[in-house]
Design an enzyme around this catalytic site. Sequence first.
Site, PDB file in Angstrom:
ATOM      1  N   HIS A  37       0.827  -1.209   0.000  1.00 21.94           N
ATOM      2  CA  HIS A  37       0.000   0.000   0.000  1.00 21.94           C
ATOM      3  C   HIS A  37       0.865   1.264   0.000  1.00 21.94           C
ATOM      4  O   HIS A  37       0.582   2.221  -0.704  1.00 21.94           O
ATOM      5  CB  HIS A  37      -0.967   0.002   1.188  1.00 21.94           C
ATOM      6  CG  HIS A  37      -2.159  -0.883   0.980  1.00 21.94           C
ATOM      7  ND1 HIS A  37      -2.095  -2.247   1.076  1.00 21.94           N
ATOM      8  CD2 HIS A  37      -3.431  -0.587   0.659  1.00 21.94           C
ATOM      9  CE1 HIS A  37      -3.287  -2.757   0.832  1.00 21.94           C
ATOM     10  NE2 HIS A  37      -4.130  -1.770   0.573  1.00 21.94           N
ATOM     11  N   LYS A  95     -10.119  -9.254   6.926  1.00 21.67           N
ATOM     12  CA  LYS A  95     -10.826  -9.623   8.160  1.00 21.67           C
ATOM     13  C   LYS A  95     -10.840  -8.425   9.097  1.00 21.67           C
ATOM     14  O   LYS A  95      -9.949  -7.565   9.043  1.00 21.67           O
ATOM     15  CB  LYS A  95     -10.182 -10.835   8.832  1.00 21.67           C
ATOM     16  CG  LYS A  95      -8.835 -10.560   9.445  1.00 21.67           C
ATOM     17  CD  LYS A  95      -8.330 -11.783  10.189  1.00 21.67           C
ATOM     18  CE  LYS A  95      -6.985 -11.472  10.823  1.00 21.67           C
ATOM     19  NZ  LYS A  95      -6.389 -12.614  11.503  1.00 21.67           N
TER      20      LYS A  95
END
Length: 169
Positions: A37, A95
């Site tokens: 990222h 998650k």
Amino acid sequence: MAIKLRTPLSLEDILKLKAGDIVYLSGTIYTARDLAHKRFLSQGFPFEPEGAVIYHCGPLVKDGNIISAGPTTSARMNPYLEFLFSNGIRGIIGKGGMDAKKFRGKAVYFAFPGGAGSLAAKHLKVKRVYWEDLGMADAVWELEVKDLPLLVAIDVNGNSLYEGAHREL
């Protein structure tokens, strides 16, 4: 009723999804964790982001095969959401949930259960890898996915199963 989706995802594809829907996803997805990222911000994407789905996962790969591909905690990647969505990313798999407000009108969040990496591996094949210098877990893996079972946990209206559960406590 389960919904079958194929990547790349269009806005029309995700507008019909509601938090709580079960989806079977097929097509191409990309893994990315923290280091990837950060690199997206400085170097751009090594793949076409329009309609893409990013899986917050650091897979275990041996001899070109996925051995395990469990999700990692997505909340760490909250600071990157606006950048991802402004470049056309339409789905995140992970998650623990993310900032639901940032998904409004832009993307959906699919939950996959932690500890089920070997189940995910049965639905994934390696197509290619980008940025191997980040290491196996942090490289960007382009994966072919077939009927990966997912739960829509945050929809395009900002409805979040996580926030609903917190209100009930």
